[in-house]
Write an enzyme that holds these catalytic residues in place. Structure first.
Site, PDB file in Angstrom:
ATOM      1  N   ARG A  93       0.834  -1.208   0.000  1.00 15.29           N
ATOM      2  CA  ARG A  93       0.000   0.000   0.000  1.00 15.29           C
ATOM      3  C   ARG A  93       0.867   1.256   0.000  1.00 15.29           C
ATOM      4  O   ARG A  93       0.584   2.218  -0.706  1.00 15.29           O
ATOM      5  CB  ARG A  93      -0.900  -0.001   1.233  1.00 15.29           C
ATOM      6  CG  ARG A  93      -1.593   1.350   1.420  1.00 15.29           C
ATOM      7  CD  ARG A  93      -2.430   1.387   2.664  1.00 15.29           C
ATOM      8  NE  ARG A  93      -3.085   2.687   2.798  1.00 15.29           N
ATOM      9  CZ  ARG A  93      -4.013   2.945   3.700  1.00 15.29           C
ATOM     10  NH1 ARG A  93      -4.391   2.003   4.534  1.00 15.29           N
ATOM     11  NH2 ARG A  93      -4.560   4.134   3.763  1.00 15.29           N
ATOM     12  N   ASN A 147     -10.357  -3.720  -1.373  1.00 22.28           N
ATOM     13  CA  ASN A 147     -10.273  -2.628  -2.337  1.00 22.28           C
ATOM     14  C   ASN A 147      -9.368  -2.951  -3.518  1.00 22.28           C
ATOM     15  O   ASN A 147      -8.509  -3.809  -3.408  1.00 22.28           O
ATOM     16  CB  ASN A 147      -9.728  -1.380  -1.624  1.00 22.28           C
ATOM     17  CG  ASN A 147     -10.825  -0.617  -0.924  1.00 22.28           C
ATOM     18  OD1 ASN A 147     -11.910  -0.462  -1.461  1.00 22.28           O
ATOM     19  ND2 ASN A 147     -10.539  -0.139   0.278  1.00 22.28           N
ATOM     20  N   CYS A 168     -18.683  -0.965   0.739  1.00 24.31           N
ATOM     21  CA  CYS A 168     -17.823   0.130   1.178  1.00 24.31           C
ATOM     22  C   CYS A 168     -18.551   0.860   2.288  1.00 24.31           C
ATOM     23  O   CYS A 168     -19.774   0.919   2.298  1.00 24.31           O
ATOM     24  CB  CYS A 168     -17.561   1.075   0.015  1.00 24.31           C
ATOM     25  SG  CYS A 168     -16.654   2.546   0.487  1.00 24.31           S
ATOM     26  N   HIS A 198     -16.200   4.644  -4.441  1.00 23.65           N
ATOM     27  CA  HIS A 198     -15.318   5.802  -4.232  1.00 23.65           C
ATOM     28  C   HIS A 198     -15.508   6.872  -5.319  1.00 23.65           C
ATOM     29  O   HIS A 198     -14.644   7.732  -5.508  1.00 23.65           O
ATOM     30  CB  HIS A 198     -13.844   5.395  -4.093  1.00 23.65           C
ATOM     31  CG  HIS A 198     -13.577   4.628  -2.830  1.00 23.65           C
ATOM     32  ND1 HIS A 198     -12.321   4.255  -2.424  1.00 23.65           N
ATOM     33  CD2 HIS A 198     -14.418   4.169  -1.858  1.00 23.65           C
ATOM     34  CE1 HIS A 198     -12.393   3.604  -1.270  1.00 23.65           C
ATOM     35  NE2 HIS A 198     -13.671   3.530  -0.905  1.00 23.65           N
ATOM     36  N   TYR A 251     -14.015  10.897  -1.555  1.00 25.36           N
ATOM     37  CA  TYR A 251     -12.995  10.627  -2.578  1.00 25.36           C
ATOM     38  C   TYR A 251     -13.114  11.552  -3.787  1.00 25.36           C
ATOM     39  O   TYR A 251     -12.177  11.653  -4.579  1.00 25.36           O
ATOM     40  CB  TYR A 251     -13.066   9.155  -3.034  1.00 25.36           C
ATOM     41  CG  TYR A 251     -12.518   8.216  -1.983  1.00 25.36           C
ATOM     42  CD1 TYR A 251     -11.209   7.752  -2.040  1.00 25.36           C
ATOM     43  CD2 TYR A 251     -13.297   7.814  -0.903  1.00 25.36           C
ATOM     44  CE1 TYR A 251     -10.692   6.912  -1.069  1.00 25.36           C
ATOM     45  CE2 TYR A 251     -12.798   6.970   0.081  1.00 25.36           C
ATOM     46  CZ  TYR A 251     -11.494   6.523  -0.010  1.00 25.36           C
ATOM     47  OH  TYR A 251     -10.990   5.691   0.962  1.00 25.36           O
TER      48      TYR A 251
END
Ligand code: NAD
Ligand code: G6P
Ligand code: MN
Length: 430
Positions: A93, A147, A168, A198, A251
């Protein structure tokens, strides 16, 4: 009794889902919960698994918690499989966040180039899980939280026969914020959400049958309301909100306030670190807490993570399917013609009815230009990312980044080379 397999069970989020099952035990009697992880996450699985056992004992519910590295044992005859794994762990990540920043490009774990990298690593694993399910639990539901949730759900939906829904916490967070703005309770509201994971807009907010979205936007423009923990709450500005005419999701700041967000990311990377680096510290302190044998409930500190309310979304959804409730949920589901400007086989994030046959997205009025354009481009980026992820198609990966609104096209060749070379251990398809 119900059997549930949770893949990525060593996640620090696991106490959330345990609490969710405990709270709903009367309507959703889970008998066996298998927490599955891999060798690298074994130590986390042990710690969080022991906490899970203390939690169910303290609550006096009869859920057997099994800890295993054997995914097939966990999936066999399961009723529901939930996924919350992260291929490559937090180190991957952090790379997803840092690689794009080298090119002065938004570095985010789900949105833009970092999200594509995560999708490329995750797609081979989710397809393997789906294969195990087809063999060992063909009637089970896959409830995906991993994700980029929309893309991963769409890959399963397009390439397997498994029953799948994606989740989500953002829609729930937005609903709660709307309730706060309108000074009402979230369960009195019904939100009309439309878009992609998102990239979802709150098109309407019904309170006693009346659409209050304009009031929500006006009050949002002048007030200070919290979104998710992992995204700074920069103000949208009245002109932006009024011209969109809908409630953006947190987002959207990457698209609507790109420069500001990029500057913030660059500054953070130099100071406290990227969000992934911050989460690494947070996670370490959470696991220290979890080790304490006196801890028997979900600790408050978990609220510092961005995935708050995840368990409410997941457990409510599972219960709605199991009990054939026909209630409203905000899920990632195959479009099937409900949003007419997107392909039928795209997975959208949409207000849906949920019962034993899964989710039925509500029909949507045609979308206005101001959201349709962005939505279609990002949807095609997602389609290309799935093709790249499933087939190792370099051209598809190249074009996915090229058409993405947050990626400057002349950097794509070098950016993609970095993404592929630095993730190569997790990219069997390339
Ligand atoms: P994490 O880094 O703690 O990973 C969770 C666990 O997955 C780890 O214990 C790891 O060992 C395990 N894992 C890795 N590869 C695996 C594999 N092949 N099979 C089984 N387990 C594997 O991650 P996290 O911060 O707990 O987040 C977990 C996932 O949930 C991520 O994909 C994250 O993006 C996602 N998430 C989604 C939302 C949402 O709104 N959809 C919110 C929060 C987190
Ligand atoms: C929420 C999102 C998740 C995301 C998470 C990040 O915003 O809906 O999809 O993974 O929070 O939280 P973290 O604490 O890991 O940065
Ligand atoms: Mn999310």
């Amino acid at each position: 009794g119900l059997k549930i397999a949770t893949i990525g069970g060593g996640s620090s989020y696991t106490p959330e889902i345990i609490e969710g099952f405990i709270k709903r035990y009367a309507e959703l009697p889970v008998k066996d919960l298998y927490l599955v992880d891999i060798e690298a996450g074994k130590w986390k699985l042990e710690i969080v698994g022991q906490l899970a056992r203390r939690m169910v004992k303290e609550a006096g519910v009869d859920i057997n918690i099994h800890l295993t590295l054997d995914r097939r044992e966990a999936i066999k005859d399961a009723d529901f499989v939930t996924t919350q794994f992260r291929v490559g762990l937090l180190e991957a990540r952090i790379r997803d966040e840092k690689i794009p920043l080298r090119y002065n490009c938004i570095g985010q774990k789900t949105t833009g180039a970092g999200g594509m990298a995560k999708a490329l690593r995750t797609i081979p694993v989710i397809l393997d899980i789906a294969k195990d399910m087809a063999e060992l639990a063909p009637d089970a539901w896959l409830i995906n939280f991993t994700n980029p949730s929309g893309i991963i759900t769409e890959a399963v939906s397009k390439y397997t026969d498994i029953k799948v829904l994606g989740l989500c916490n953002v829609p729930i967070v937005m609903e709660k914020m709307t309730a706060e703005i309108l000074e009402t309770a979230a369960d009195k509201l019904r939100m009309d959400f439309v878009g992609l994971n998102h990239l979802v807009w709150g098109r309407a907010a019904y309170l006693n049958g009346e659409n209050k979205i304009n009031e929500v936007i006006t009050k949002l423009a002048s007030g200070n309301f919290r979104g998710v923990k992992n995204i700074p709450d920069y103000e949208w500005g009245t002109d932006l909100l009024n011209s969109v005419g809908m409630l953006p999701c947190p987002y959207h700041r990457y698209y609507y306030l790109t420069d500001l967000m990029l500057k913030e990311e660059i500054k953070a990377a130099r100071n406290e670190g990227t969000r992934g680096e911050v989460v690494k510290k947070l996670e370490a302190s959470l696991f220290e807490l979890y080790k304490n044998e006196d801890l028997k409930v979900k600790p408050k500190e978990l609220e510092e993570r961005g995935g708050q309310y995840y368990s409410d979304a997941a457990c409510d959804l599972i219960s709605a399917i199991y009990n054939d409730k026909g209630t409203i949920h905000y899920v990632n589901v195959k479009n099937n013609g409900t949003v007419n400007c997107l392909p039928n086989d795209s997975v959208i994030e949409r207000t849906s009815y949920v019962g034993k046959n899964g989710a039925t997205p509500l029909n949507s009025d045609p979308l206005p230009s101001q959201i349709k354009g962005l939505l279609q481009v990002v949807n095609e980026y997602e389609t290309l990312t799935i093709e790249a992820g499933v087939h190792g198609d370099y051209n598809a990966a190249f074009q996915a980044l090229t058409i993405h609104p947050l990626v400057e096209s002349s950097i794509v060749k070098d950016l993609l080379a970095d993404i592929i070379s630095e993730n190569i251990d997790y990219l069997p398809q390339f």
